[in-house]
Design a protein around this motif. Structure first.
Motif, PDB file in Angstrom:
ATOM      1  N   GLY A   1       0.933  -1.174   0.227  1.00 35.77           N
ATOM      2  CA  GLY A   1      -0.049   0.200   0.237  1.00 35.77           C
ATOM      3  C   GLY A   1       0.953   1.345   0.003  1.00 35.77           C
ATOM      4  O   GLY A   1       2.060   1.284   0.538  1.00 35.77           O
ATOM      5  N   GLN A   2       0.290   2.285  -0.680  1.00 38.46           N
ATOM      6  CA  GLN A   2       0.940   3.666  -0.676  1.00 38.46           C
ATOM      7  C   GLN A   2      -0.220   4.605  -0.241  1.00 38.46           C
ATOM      8  O   GLN A   2      -1.162   4.548  -0.739  1.00 38.46           O
ATOM      9  N   ALA A   3       0.402   5.663   0.409  1.00 37.70           N
ATOM     10  CA  ALA A   3      -0.527   6.736   0.930  1.00 37.70           C
ATOM     11  C   ALA A   3      -0.814   7.593  -0.568  1.00 37.70           C
ATOM     12  O   ALA A   3       0.181   7.944  -0.946  1.00 37.70           O
ATOM     13  N   GLU A   4      -2.127   8.051  -0.444  1.00 38.84           N
ATOM     14  CA  GLU A   4      -2.320   8.859  -1.682  1.00 38.84           C
ATOM     15  C   GLU A   4      -3.480   9.731  -1.183  1.00 38.84           C
ATOM     16  O   GLU A   4      -4.484   9.240  -0.163  1.00 38.84           O
ATOM     17  N   ASN A   5      -3.237  11.175  -1.552  1.00 42.48           N
ATOM     18  CA  ASN A   5      -4.591  12.001  -1.349  1.00 42.48           C
ATOM     19  C   ASN A   5      -5.975  11.413  -2.013  1.00 42.48           C
ATOM     20  O   ASN A   5      -5.992  11.085  -3.091  1.00 42.48           O
ATOM     21  N   SER A   6      -7.009  11.711  -1.222  1.00 42.08           N
ATOM     22  CA  SER A   6      -8.471  10.847  -1.474  1.00 42.08           C
ATOM     23  C   SER A   6      -8.692  11.734  -2.920  1.00 42.08           C
ATOM     24  O   SER A   6      -9.523  10.825  -3.529  1.00 42.08           O
ATOM     25  N   ASP A   7      -8.649  12.821  -3.115  1.00 37.08           N
ATOM     26  CA  ASP A   7      -9.393  13.382  -4.237  1.00 37.08           C
ATOM     27  C   ASP A   7      -8.640  12.878  -5.556  1.00 37.08           C
ATOM     28  O   ASP A   7      -9.285  12.431  -6.482  1.00 37.08           O
ATOM     29  N   VAL A   8      -7.098  12.524  -5.354  1.00 35.52           N
ATOM     30  CA  VAL A   8      -6.870  11.892  -6.409  1.00 35.52           C
ATOM     31  C   VAL A   8      -7.026  10.394  -6.663  1.00 35.52           C
ATOM     32  O   VAL A   8      -7.421   9.872  -7.641  1.00 35.52           O
ATOM     33  N   ILE A   9      -7.292   9.813  -5.651  1.00 33.97           N
ATOM     34  CA  ILE A   9      -7.833   8.461  -5.501  1.00 33.97           C
ATOM     35  C   ILE A   9      -9.238   8.279  -6.306  1.00 33.97           C
ATOM     36  O   ILE A   9      -9.372   7.603  -7.065  1.00 33.97           O
ATOM     37  N   ALA A  10     -10.004   9.006  -5.722  1.00 32.70           N
ATOM     38  CA  ALA A  10     -11.396   9.329  -6.250  1.00 32.70           C
ATOM     39  C   ALA A  10     -11.447   9.612  -8.077  1.00 32.70           C
ATOM     40  O   ALA A  10     -11.925   8.952  -8.716  1.00 32.70           O
ATOM     41  N   ARG A  11     -10.505  10.643  -8.087  1.00 32.89           N
ATOM     42  CA  ARG A  11     -10.531  10.886  -9.571  1.00 32.89           C
ATOM     43  C   ARG A  11     -10.043  10.115 -10.662  1.00 32.89           C
ATOM     44  O   ARG A  11     -10.626   9.753 -11.746  1.00 32.89           O
ATOM     45  N   ALA A  12      -8.950   9.164 -10.285  1.00 35.45           N
ATOM     46  CA  ALA A  12      -8.107   8.230 -11.090  1.00 35.45           C
ATOM     47  C   ALA A  12      -9.119   7.001 -10.769  1.00 35.45           C
ATOM     48  O   ALA A  12      -8.634   5.923 -11.514  1.00 35.45           O
ATOM     49  N   ARG A  13      -9.934   6.919  -9.718  1.00 34.54           N
ATOM     50  CA  ARG A  13     -10.405   5.345  -9.506  1.00 34.54           C
ATOM     51  C   ARG A  13      -9.385   4.367  -9.218  1.00 34.54           C
ATOM     52  O   ARG A  13      -9.487   3.491  -9.656  1.00 34.54           O
ATOM     53  N   LEU A  14      -8.317   4.822  -8.309  1.00 36.64           N
ATOM     54  CA  LEU A  14      -7.545   3.954  -7.834  1.00 36.64           C
ATOM     55  C   LEU A  14      -8.083   2.916  -6.900  1.00 36.64           C
ATOM     56  O   LEU A  14      -9.161   3.154  -6.266  1.00 36.64           O
ATOM     57  N   LEU A  15      -7.417   1.691  -6.804  1.00 37.61           N
ATOM     58  CA  LEU A  15      -8.140   0.527  -5.886  1.00 37.61           C
ATOM     59  C   LEU A  15      -7.557   0.655  -4.448  1.00 37.61           C
ATOM     60  O   LEU A  15      -6.174   0.659  -4.364  1.00 37.61           O
ATOM     61  N   PRO A  16      -8.276   0.998  -3.763  1.00 33.84           N
ATOM     62  CA  PRO A  16      -7.814   0.936  -2.206  1.00 33.84           C
ATOM     63  C   PRO A  16      -7.249  -0.408  -1.741  1.00 33.84           C
ATOM     64  O   PRO A  16      -8.067  -1.454  -2.153  1.00 33.84           O
ATOM     65  N   MET A  17      -6.055  -0.211  -0.975  1.00 32.98           N
ATOM     66  CA  MET A  17      -5.544  -1.489  -0.481  1.00 32.98           C
ATOM     67  C   MET A  17      -6.586  -2.408   0.352  1.00 32.98           C
ATOM     68  O   MET A  17      -6.520  -3.431   0.279  1.00 32.98           O
ATOM     69  N   GLY A  18      -7.513  -1.915   1.080  1.00 29.39           N
ATOM     70  CA  GLY A  18      -8.418  -2.270   1.874  1.00 29.39           C
ATOM     71  C   GLY A  18      -9.531  -3.227   1.242  1.00 29.39           C
ATOM     72  O   GLY A  18     -10.177  -3.998   1.977  1.00 29.39           O
ATOM     73  N   LEU A  19      -9.412  -3.006  -0.293  1.00 28.41           N
ATOM     74  CA  LEU A  19     -10.434  -3.945  -0.814  1.00 28.41           C
ATOM     75  C   LEU A  19      -9.680  -4.661  -1.906  1.00 28.41           C
ATOM     76  O   LEU A  19     -10.364  -5.619  -2.767  1.00 28.41           O
TER      77      LEU A  19
END
Length: 446
Positions: free
Chosen positions: A378-396
Motif C-alpha cells: 500500500g501507498q498513501a495518496e490524497n483521497s481526491d486523487v484516488i477518487a478522480r483516478a479510480r485507484l483501488l484501495p488496498m483495503g478492498l
C-alpha cells in the motif's frame, strides 16, 4: 492519564467497572487482556469474539487465572454471562457487540468484514468503539465515524499505537500555541520487496502474525497509519507514498542519524500556511516513536522557544521516542466511556487513503492475496486523487481477481479487477464516497 487514573479508581471504589468486549484474540488482544486484568482498576474485560474460540479462551485463561470461561453463540447467552460476571467467548462479533452490559468494544483483528460485524453492531446498539485496526479505519473510517457521531457514541483509534501517539502530541503542540505542519512516524525499515518469506523468522521469534509483520516492513502499515492521522487532522500527503527520507536504504550498516537531521530533508516539502502533511522517516535516533514539526509566527514566542532549546525555527521539533501499543489501549476505552473523548477519529470526509501497488509482475486471472502478502503493498495518496483516478484501495484488494496483467510498481485501478462478491467493506466504501461527494451522484440519487 492523570485524570483517567483518578476516574477509574472512583469507578473501582463504586463497584462499577467499565465493561468491555473485545473482537480478536491474537498477539495484541492477549496483551490488552493481560493489561486490563493486571494494571487497570475500574475496568473489566467481559467477552471476547474470535474465529477460534479456543484462542479466545486461552487469552482469558492467561489473564484471569482460575476462572471458568463460558462459551456462547447468542446475544442473550453473552448478556447472561456478563450479568453473572463470568468471562465468555464466542465466534460471532455481532452477537458480542449487541450484548447488554457492555460499555465499549475493542476491535483488534486487522480484518475487514469480520471486524465490521462487531463495529457496525456496536455503533447501532450504542457502544463506544476503540480500533487497533488501521487497515479498516484507513479504508472506511470516515463513514464509520460519521455513523458513530449520529448514534451519540465515540469511534476512535487507540492510544499507544503510533497514530494515537501522534494525535496526542499534535494536541499538546496545538495546546501551547504552536501550529503543527507535519505529523511524522519513525521507522526502522522500509522495503517494498518484503514478503511473508522474508519476514517469517521475525514473526516466529516474537509470536506475531507473519502477514501483519510483512505489512510493517513493506510500507503498507505506515501508509494506513499516516492516512488515519491525516483523516483525523485534515492533513495531506506531499506526494504519493510520502517523502520518507531513508539515508540507510543504500547502506543498511550506516549509523542511525539524529532525528533533527531529518527536519532539513522534510522542510522543502512543507507549506507553513497549508493544512500540514503526514510523513515518515527511516533510521532516525531516537526511535521508534513519533514526531511533530510546528511553527510559530510571534517573534516574542520564537525567542522563548529558542531559550527552551527548540532552536530558531522556522520548524520546531517535538517527539515521543516510544509507542507502547497495548499498554495504553485501556486508557482509550476510559477516555471514550468516561469523557466522550476520542484519541483519534476522522473529522469529516477522507483526506488520505491507501492504494494497492504491485509488489511483483501480476498476471491476468490471479487472485490478490491481500495485506502483508506476496502480491501488493500500500501507498498513501490524497483521497481526491484516488477518487478522480479510480485507484483501488488496498483495503478492498484482498480476493480481487485481475482482469489484466499489471507490472511491478504499477498502481491498481478499480477497472483492473473484479472485486469479491458480497464484500461488506466494498459496499461501505462506495457509500462513503457518495456521502462525502468523492464520486458523481447517479441521476435521481438523494
Amino acid at each position: 492519564m492523570i485524570i483517567l487514573d483518578t476516574a477509574l479508581a472512583r469507578r473501582a471504589a463504586q463497584g462499577r467497572p467499565i465493561r468491555v468486549g473485545m473482537v480478536g484474540a491474537g498477539f495484541m488482544g492477549a496483551g490488552i487482556a493481560l493489561q486490563i486484568a493486571q494494571a487497570v482498576k475500574g475496568m473489566e474485560l467481559c467477552a471476547i469474539a474470535a474465529r477460534r474460540t479456543d484462542q479466545a479462551r486461552a487469552v482469558f485463561e492467561g489473564s484471569r487465572k482460575g476462572e471458568p470461561v463460558r462459551h456462547a453463540d447468542r446475544t442473550d447467552e453473552i448478556s447472561r454471562a456478563i450479568r453473572d460476571g463470568v468471562p465468555v467467548v464466542t465466534q460471532d462479533p455481532a452477537a458480542l457487540a449487541a450484548a447488554q452490559g457492555l460499555d465499549a468494544i475493542i476491535e483488534v483483528t486487522g480484518a475487514m468484514d469480520y471486524a465490521l460485524r462487531g463495529v457496525e453492531t456496536a455503533i447501532d446498539t450504542g457502544k463506544h468503539v476503540v480500533l487497533m485496526n488501521a487497515e479498516l479505519d484507513g479504508t472506511i473510517g470516515p463513514l464509520l465515524a460519521a455513523r458513530a457521531r449520529a448514534a451519540g457514541v465515540v469511534y476512535t483509534n487507540a492510544d499507544g499505537d503510533q497514530p494515537g501517539v501522534q494525535m496526542n502530541l499534535i494536541r499538546f503542540v496545538q495546546g501551547i500555541g504552536v501550529k503543527p505542519v507535519l505529523a511524522g512516524n519513525i521507522k526502522g525499515l522500509q522495503d517494498t520487496d518484503r514478503t511473508p518469506d522474508t519476514q517469517r523468522g521475525f514473526a516466529q521469534k516474537w509470536g506475531q502474525n507473519v502477514a501483519m509483520v510483512t505489512s510493517f516492513a513493506d510500507g503498507t502499515k505506515i501508509a494506513f497509519e499516516q492516512a488515519i492521522v491525516a483523516n483525523g487532522t485534515g492533513m495531506r500527503v506531499a506526494r504519493r507514498g510520502m517523502i520518507g527520507p531513508d539515508p540507510t536504504h543504500k547502506d543498511p550498516t550506516a549509523p542511525l542519524r539524529p532525528l533533527e537531521d531529518y527536519v532539513e530533508m522534510l522542510a522543502p516539502h512543507i507549506d507553513p500556511d497549508g493544512p500540514g502533511i503526514v510523513d515518515f522517516v527511516v533510521g532516525a535516533r531516537p526511535g521508534p516513536g513519533v514526531f511533530v514539526l510546528g511553527t510559530h509566527n510571534d517573534p516574542r514566542q520564537q525567542h522563548y522557544l529558542a531559550l527552551y532549546k527548540l532552536g530558531t525555527g522556522p520548524f520546531y521539533l517535538f517527539y515521543t521516542p516510544y509507542h507502547l501499543c497495548h499498554f495504553e489501549v485501556p486508557m482509550t476505552v476510559a477516555r471514550a466511556v468516561l469523557f466522550k473523548d476520542a484519541a483519534l477519529a476522522p473529522i469529516s470526509g477522507p483526506q488520505v487513503g491507501v492504494i494497492a501497488t504491485a509488489k511483483r509482475d501480476l498476471q491476468q486471472g490471479e487472485q490478490i492475496d491481500g495485506i502483508g502478502g506476496f502480491m501488493t503493498y500500500g501507498q498513501a495518496e490524497n483521497s481526491d486523487v484516488i477518487a478522480r483516478a479510480r485507484l483501488l484501495p488496498m483495503g478492498l484488494a484482498e480476493g480481487a481477481v485481475l482482469r489484466r496483467a499489471i507490472g511491478k510498481g504499477e498502481v491498481l485501478h478499480f477497472a483492473d479487477v473484479d472485486l469479491p462478491q458480497g464484500s461488506r467493506v466494498a459496499q461501505l466504501y462506495t457509500e462513503m464516497e457518495r456521502m462525502f461527494g468523492l464520486v458523481p451522484q447517479p441521476e435521481g440519487a438523494f
